[in-house]
Design an enzyme around this catalytic site. Structure first.
Site, PDB file in Angstrom:
ATOM      1  N   GLU A 166       0.842  -1.018  -0.214  1.00  0.00           N
ATOM      2  CA  GLU A 166       0.020   0.096   0.048  1.00  0.00           C
ATOM      3  C   GLU A 166       0.831   1.079   0.174  1.00  0.00           C
ATOM      4  O   GLU A 166       0.399   2.516   0.449  1.00  0.00           O
ATOM      5  CB  GLU A 166      -0.873  -0.101   1.260  1.00  0.00           C
ATOM      6  CG  GLU A 166      -2.379  -0.546   0.819  1.00  0.00           C
ATOM      7  CD  GLU A 166      -2.339  -1.985   0.811  1.00  0.00           C
ATOM      8  OE1 GLU A 166      -1.418  -2.625   0.962  1.00  0.00           O
ATOM      9  OE2 GLU A 166      -3.434  -2.610   0.485  1.00  0.00           O
ATOM     10  N   TYR A 168       3.386   1.785   2.041  1.00  0.00           N
ATOM     11  CA  TYR A 168       4.013   2.366   3.237  1.00  0.00           C
ATOM     12  C   TYR A 168       5.453   2.251   3.343  1.00  0.00           C
ATOM     13  O   TYR A 168       6.145   1.803   2.314  1.00  0.00           O
ATOM     14  CB  TYR A 168       3.212   1.389   4.358  1.00  0.00           C
ATOM     15  CG  TYR A 168       2.051   1.773   4.629  1.00  0.00           C
ATOM     16  CD1 TYR A 168       1.573   3.177   4.902  1.00  0.00           C
ATOM     17  CD2 TYR A 168       0.781   1.158   4.547  1.00  0.00           C
ATOM     18  CE1 TYR A 168       0.364   3.582   5.287  1.00  0.00           C
ATOM     19  CE2 TYR A 168      -0.534   1.469   4.727  1.00  0.00           C
ATOM     20  CZ  TYR A 168      -0.741   2.753   5.084  1.00  0.00           C
ATOM     21  OH  TYR A 168      -2.003   3.257   5.318  1.00  0.00           O
ATOM     22  N   ARG A 216       2.887  -8.710   4.208  1.00  0.00           N
ATOM     23  CA  ARG A 216       1.906  -8.136   3.235  1.00  0.00           C
ATOM     24  C   ARG A 216       2.814  -7.764   1.933  1.00  0.00           C
ATOM     25  O   ARG A 216       3.389  -6.632   2.212  1.00  0.00           O
ATOM     26  CB  ARG A 216       1.103  -7.044   3.957  1.00  0.00           C
ATOM     27  CG  ARG A 216      -0.161  -6.626   2.964  1.00  0.00           C
ATOM     28  CD  ARG A 216      -1.375  -7.005   3.553  1.00  0.00           C
ATOM     29  NE  ARG A 216      -2.440  -6.709   2.627  1.00  0.00           N
ATOM     30  CZ  ARG A 216      -3.459  -5.779   2.780  1.00  0.00           C
ATOM     31  NH1 ARG A 216      -3.633  -5.512   3.933  1.00  0.00           N
ATOM     32  NH2 ARG A 216      -4.412  -5.635   1.853  1.00  0.00           N
ATOM     33  N   HIS A 254      -1.514   4.062  -1.736  1.00  0.00           N
ATOM     34  CA  HIS A 254      -2.573   4.682  -1.621  1.00  0.00           C
ATOM     35  C   HIS A 254      -2.612   5.949  -2.526  1.00  0.00           C
ATOM     36  O   HIS A 254      -3.825   6.547  -2.621  1.00  0.00           O
ATOM     37  CB  HIS A 254      -2.397   5.598  -0.184  1.00  0.00           C
ATOM     38  CG  HIS A 254      -2.873   4.427   1.010  1.00  0.00           C
ATOM     39  ND1 HIS A 254      -4.147   4.012   0.897  1.00  0.00           N
ATOM     40  CD2 HIS A 254      -2.055   3.882   1.970  1.00  0.00           C
ATOM     41  CE1 HIS A 254      -4.205   3.071   1.987  1.00  0.00           C
ATOM     42  NE2 HIS A 254      -3.278   3.054   2.675  1.00  0.00           N
ATOM     43  N   GLN A 341     -18.604   4.153   3.256  1.00  0.00           N
ATOM     44  CA  GLN A 341     -19.079   5.529   3.714  1.00  0.00           C
ATOM     45  C   GLN A 341     -18.930   5.636   5.127  1.00  0.00           C
ATOM     46  O   GLN A 341     -18.812   6.771   5.457  1.00  0.00           O
ATOM     47  CB  GLN A 341     -20.615   5.721   3.056  1.00  0.00           C
ATOM     48  CG  GLN A 341     -20.731   5.994   1.645  1.00  0.00           C
ATOM     49  CD  GLN A 341     -22.084   6.340   1.185  1.00  0.00           C
ATOM     50  OE1 GLN A 341     -22.619   5.665   0.343  1.00  0.00           O
ATOM     51  NE2 GLN A 341     -22.961   7.123   1.816  1.00  0.00           N
TER      52      GLN A 341
HETATM   53  P1  NAP Z   1     -27.451  16.671  -2.424  1.00  0.00           P
HETATM   54  O1  NAP Z   1     -26.242  15.992  -2.251  1.00  0.00           O
HETATM   55  O2  NAP Z   1     -27.906  17.854  -1.564  1.00  0.00           O
HETATM   56  O3  NAP Z   1     -27.317  17.642  -3.810  1.00  0.00           O
HETATM   57  C1  NAP Z   1     -28.298  18.308  -4.410  1.00  0.00           C
HETATM   58  C2  NAP Z   1     -27.636  19.157  -5.790  1.00  0.00           C
HETATM   59  O4  NAP Z   1     -28.667  20.039  -5.943  1.00  0.00           O
HETATM   60  C3  NAP Z   1     -26.438  20.139  -5.330  1.00  0.00           C
HETATM   61  O5  NAP Z   1     -25.583  19.731  -6.244  1.00  0.00           O
HETATM   62  C4  NAP Z   1     -27.135  21.408  -5.456  1.00  0.00           C
HETATM   63  O6  NAP Z   1     -26.083  22.232  -5.761  1.00  0.00           O
HETATM   64  C5  NAP Z   1     -28.262  21.371  -6.068  1.00  0.00           C
HETATM   65  N1  NAP Z   1     -29.588  22.253  -5.752  1.00  0.00           N
HETATM   66  C6  NAP Z   1     -29.949  22.291  -4.400  1.00  0.00           C
HETATM   67  N2  NAP Z   1     -30.986  23.126  -4.398  1.00  0.00           N
HETATM   68  C7  NAP Z   1     -31.143  23.376  -5.707  1.00  0.00           C
HETATM   69  C8  NAP Z   1     -32.195  24.228  -6.272  1.00  0.00           C
HETATM   70  N3  NAP Z   1     -33.278  24.821  -5.602  1.00  0.00           N
HETATM   71  N4  NAP Z   1     -32.037  24.581  -7.379  1.00  0.00           N
HETATM   72  C9  NAP Z   1     -31.189  23.988  -8.315  1.00  0.00           C
HETATM   73  N5  NAP Z   1     -30.106  23.100  -7.685  1.00  0.00           N
HETATM   74  C10 NAP Z   1     -30.081  23.030  -6.537  1.00  0.00           C
HETATM   75  O7  NAP Z   1     -28.794  15.798  -2.690  1.00  0.00           O
HETATM   76  P2  NAP Z   1     -28.629  14.468  -3.643  1.00  0.00           P
HETATM   77  O8  NAP Z   1     -27.889  14.374  -4.770  1.00  0.00           O
HETATM   78  O9  NAP Z   1     -30.170  14.484  -3.806  1.00  0.00           O
HETATM   79  O10 NAP Z   1     -28.134  13.307  -2.506  1.00  0.00           O
HETATM   80  C11 NAP Z   1     -28.918  12.798  -1.569  1.00  0.00           C
HETATM   81  C12 NAP Z   1     -27.946  12.518  -0.396  1.00  0.00           C
HETATM   82  O11 NAP Z   1     -27.548  11.077  -0.852  1.00  0.00           O
HETATM   83  C13 NAP Z   1     -26.818  13.165  -0.105  1.00  0.00           C
HETATM   84  O12 NAP Z   1     -26.495  12.981   1.267  1.00  0.00           O
HETATM   85  C14 NAP Z   1     -25.696  12.291  -0.979  1.00  0.00           C
HETATM   86  O13 NAP Z   1     -24.328  12.669  -0.529  1.00  0.00           O
HETATM   87  C15 NAP Z   1     -26.365  10.921  -1.017  1.00  0.00           C
HETATM   88  N6  NAP Z   1     -25.885  10.176  -1.867  1.00  0.00           N
HETATM   89  C16 NAP Z   1     -24.682   9.979  -2.091  1.00  0.00           C
HETATM   90  C17 NAP Z   1     -24.083   9.226  -3.159  1.00  0.00           C
HETATM   91  C18 NAP Z   1     -22.636   9.065  -3.599  1.00  0.00           C
HETATM   92  O14 NAP Z   1     -21.829   9.415  -2.686  1.00  0.00           O
HETATM   93  N7  NAP Z   1     -22.035   8.357  -4.574  1.00  0.00           N
HETATM   94  C19 NAP Z   1     -24.883   8.972  -4.067  1.00  0.00           C
HETATM   95  C20 NAP Z   1     -26.230   9.263  -3.939  1.00  0.00           C
HETATM   96  C21 NAP Z   1     -26.766   9.702  -2.948  1.00  0.00           C
HETATM   97  P3  NAP Z   1     -26.177  23.738  -5.868  1.00  0.00           P
HETATM   98  O15 NAP Z   1     -27.164  24.141  -4.776  1.00  0.00           O
HETATM   99  O16 NAP Z   1     -24.723  24.082  -5.983  1.00  0.00           O
HETATM  100  O17 NAP Z   1     -26.802  23.989  -7.190  1.00  0.00           O
HETATM  101 FE1  SF4 Z   2     -17.588   0.049   4.887  1.00  0.00          FE
HETATM  102 FE2  SF4 Z   2     -20.095  -1.112   5.496  1.00  0.00          FE
HETATM  103 FE3  SF4 Z   2     -19.989   0.065   3.248  1.00  0.00          FE
HETATM  104 FE4  SF4 Z   2     -18.639  -2.290   3.556  1.00  0.00          FE
HETATM  105  S1  SF4 Z   2     -20.996  -1.822   3.402  1.00  0.00           S
HETATM  106  S2  SF4 Z   2     -17.792  -0.535   2.706  1.00  0.00           S
HETATM  107  S3  SF4 Z   2     -18.130  -2.039   5.857  1.00  0.00           S
HETATM  108  S4  SF4 Z   2     -19.630   1.158   5.374  1.00  0.00           S
END
Ligand code: NAP
Ligand code: SF4
Length: 672
Positions: A166, A168, A216, A254, A341
């Site tokens: 990794e 290290y 490792r 990493h 996450q």
């Molecule tokens: P979010 O992360 O809050 O993103 C919402 C997006 O919409 C932002 O880009 C915001 O950017 C925009 N927005 C907000 N209000 C707006 C408005 N009135 N008009 C236009 N644009 C607006 O919400 P989400 O994408 O629905 O995700 C929901 C949750 O699920 C989050 O906590 C997210 O982290 C999680 N999630 C994570 C993943 C991942 O990590 N891969 C995948 C899916 C969901 P601006 O305000 O800059 O425009």
């Molecule tokens: Fe980590 Fe749990 Fe997501 Fe697996 S499911 S990657 S252990 S948070």
């Protein structure tokens, strides 16, 4: 008779026998540094030992001060430090398993100004430039490893794992990338691996023959000027001669820009490299990375690609993984979805590790499964992650739960997530939910829209887990038929044109862009993955890298946000770069600082930095966050004290599965 006979075959190491072929890989949990954390760590390991793990490897502990990953990270150099370790080893032994201490020297990855390495070359992921170790410093470090191993033996550990991968410390000596020395520890390959051989010999001399030493070994560095395959093989032979007992596989430094453990990585994507070494050494070899089901583990072992498999995160997700597998109950395993996450992302944010699908991980002393003496009847409104995790936990605690869901299937937002290319593991969580609902006899009423009459149905408690709906926007022209929301695209599969603008670049905006960019025809094969990320299975260059073979999307996709910062900044700490890079591979155009002017038959008109332009698109997908579905809760909570609300229905902002499941499990324990 178990369906996984190779997993449960004991492994005789000559002086000791492992009861099965599964090693729980090293994980830093954050409990190590907490006040009173070792007690909780012992409970964490105990649950995994009772769950059937043959050999546990602890999180990394430094052999000296300079090797600590952080100033307050754990070090084992003195006898007075043994008490806490004895608590761990006694607990694990009483639970019928074995445990090795991982010795981890961070080298130039150590996050403090006293870090050292082979040469004074700063890592791209650390602000601290290391000092090149002197010959005296090398000799002292080798002794520090040996002393640490000897102390581990005194503490009752069954062995040590010496972290050599990794990127290290030891890896930094092995690779020409980080070793520019001209003395007997640099230059030719024999010189670069000298410190590894000396360390292993010194450790073996101190601990004697009857102590497990795992090394490792970085088999795939995935960085320029990493090792060649010939060098990896030669080093493996040197490790064997120097007295190691087992060779574990390390994949990727990493600082490598190749995903190695994220959910986009196909299962068992790197077992091929472990199998390449099988004919070269006689030591037992361990395959690692993205092994998350008993079926995958069994197939690696049965096909003799490796002698053991290492799984780490799958034991966060389910401590009883192996007991369930042995009893042919693999359908009841809560599968790690490789999201990072709640585990790695937390560790990198200096928070306590846990698990998205199992928030009880690392909280073993808080959540105990004590059946209630006062069972209640509970209605759950909504069968998404919050509602289902509540229902399973509350029913396990002895309550009588009925779940109401307005759709024809359970799963809520997981039914969207599972559609995203590279997020197929969400199918496993849905399978787990269904299997537990059946096992526990939870009643589920689908296609049922709940109204105020639920309050008259005699339930002791009502839990609203009614989730979220896409935020409605008020941009002029929002009623244009070319506008869809993400649910219509990802769940209802409404047709999307060749030119698309996505409004909102949060997790769901990125997911929607990924879904459209991969054109719904994503082939999640190992060859596609290797081509896209530049992994060379023929190992023609150092580090096993090759030019990426990328096919751009045949859709024109714009991903937009109003914020002026770069897109995807709030995605997962350890996986955000993969999402961003994958969209770049597909040619997605990312626009920040967008002011949405109007939607018309030409497309979407925006202004950025004072310039007005129209993006000529056929479809506009709204991914602008969520609003809570909580109207019925608000009505009923005024007239009934026994109404509760969890997940996105409670607070829509930043709701994700991690919070939804944690809230479900936490509320359920109020009914124990
Ligand atoms: P979010 O992360 O809050 O993103 C919402 C997006 O919409 C932002 O880009 C915001 O950017 C925009 N927005 C907000 N209000 C707006 C408005 N009135 N008009 C236009 N644009 C607006 O919400 P989400 O994408 O629905 O995700 C929901 C949750 O699920 C989050 O906590 C997210 O982290 C999680 N999630 C994570 C993943 C991942 O990590 N891969 C995948 C899916 C969901 P601006 O305000 O800059 O425009
Ligand atoms: Fe980590 Fe749990 Fe997501 Fe697996 S499911 S990657 S252990 S948070």
């Amino acid at each position: 008779m178990t369906a996984f006979p190779n997993i449960f075959e004991p492994l005789d190491l000559g002086f000791t026998t492992l009861k099965n072929r599964v090693l729980m890989g090293s994980m830093h949990t954050g409990l190590e540094e907490l006040k009173g954390g070792y007690k909780r760590l012992a409970a964490f390991y105990k649950a995994r030992a009772l769950g059937g793990v043959g050999l546990i490897v602890t999180g990394g502990v430094s052999p000296n001060f300079t090797g600590r990953l952080e100033p307050f990270a754990k070090q084992l150099s003195f006898s007075w430090q043994l008490k806490n370790h004895r608590m761990l080893t006694d607990t694990v032994h009483q639970a019928g398993s074995k445990i090795c201490l991982q010795i981890l020297h961070g080298g130039r990855y150590s996050y403090h100004p006293f870090n050292v390495s082979a040469s004074a070359i700063q890592s791209p992921i650390s602000p601290f430039k290391p000092r090149a170790l002197s010959l005296r410093g090398i000799s002292k470090t080798v002794n520090d490893y040996a002393k640490c191993a000897q102390l581990a033996q005194k503490a009752g550990y069954d062995g040590v794992e010496i972290m050599g991968s990794e990127g290290y410390f030891l890896n930094q000596f092995i690779a020409p990338r980080t070793n520019h020395r001209s003395d007997r520890y640099g230059g030719c390959f024999e010189n670069r691996i000298r410190i590894v051989v000396e360390t292993l010999r010194a450790v073996r001399e101190k601990v004697g023959p009857e102590f497990i030493i795992i090394y490792r070994l970085s088999m795939l560095d995935f960085v320029e000027e990493g090792s060649t395959l010939d060098e990896v093989i030669q080093l493996a032979k040197g490790i064997e001669q120097a007295g190691a007992s087992i060779i574990n596989t390390g994949i990727g430094w990493h600082e490598a820009r190749v995903p190695t453990i994220a959910t986009q990585v196909p299962r068992a994507a790197f077992s091929w490299i472990t199998s390449r070494l099988k004919s070269e050494v006689n030591l037992p070899l361990v395959a690692t990375n993205r092994i998350n089901t008993p079926e995958i583990a069994q197939s690696i072992l049965a096909s003799k690609q490796a002698d053991l498999v290492s799984m780490a995160r799958p034991f966060l997700a389910d401590p009883d993984f192996l007991n369930k597998a042995e009893a042919n109950n693999s359908h009841l395993i809560n599968t790690c979805i490789a999201c990072n996450q709640a585990c790695l992302d937390h560790v990198f944010q200096r928070k306590l590790a846990s698990c998205l699908v199992n928030p009880k991980a690392c909280r073993e002393t808080e959540f105990t499964l004590c059946k209630t003496s006062k069972p209640r009847t509970i209605a759950v409104v909504g069968a998404g992650p919050a509602g289902l995790s509540f229902a399973i936990e509350a029913q396990s605690l002895g309550n009588d739960v009925t779940v109401f869901e307005r759709h024809h299937e359970i799963g809520g937002q997981f039914n969207i997530a599972k559609e995203i290319p590279g997020k197929e593991e969400f199918h496993e969580t849905l399978r787990y939910f269904k299997a537990q609902i059946k096992r526990l006899g939870i009643q589920v009423q689908l296609n049922t829209l709940i109204d105020e009459s639920i309050a008259e149905q005699g339930f002791d408690h009502i839990v609203f887990a009614s989730g979220v709906r896409p935020r409605a926007l008020t941009i002029p022209g929002i009623d244009n038929p070319k506008v869809l929301d993400y649910q219509q695209v990802l769940y209802q599969k409404k047709s999307v044109g060749e030119r698309v603008a996505i409004i909102g670049a949060g997790g769901i905006g990125f997911d929607t862009a990924t879904f459209l960019a991969y054109n719904c025809s994503h082939q999640h094969t190992l060859d596609h993955f290797n081509d896209e990320w530049g992994i060379d299975k023929y190992y023609r260059q150092r580090g096993a890298l090759k030019a990426k073979e990328i096919t751009a999307s045949n859709k024109t996709i714009y991903l937009l946000q109003r914020k002026t910062e770069s897109l995807g900044k709030n995605l997962g700490k350890t996986t955000g770069w993969i999402h961003r890079q994958a969209l770049r591979h597909k040619g997605v155009v990312m626009i920040s600082g967008a002011d949405y002017r109007d939607i018309n038959d030409e497309g979407l008109t925006i202004s950025t930095e004072g310039e007005i332009k129209t993006l000529a698109v056929d479809t506009i997908v709204i991914c602008a966050g969520q609003e809570s579905n909580n109207e019925l809760f608000k009505k009923l909570s005024g007239i009934n004290n026994h109404v509760h609300i969890i997940g996105g229905a409670h607070i829509a902002s930043e709701i994700d599965a991690k919070r939804a499941i944690l809230e479900g499990v936490t509320l359920a324990h109020q009914f124990s």
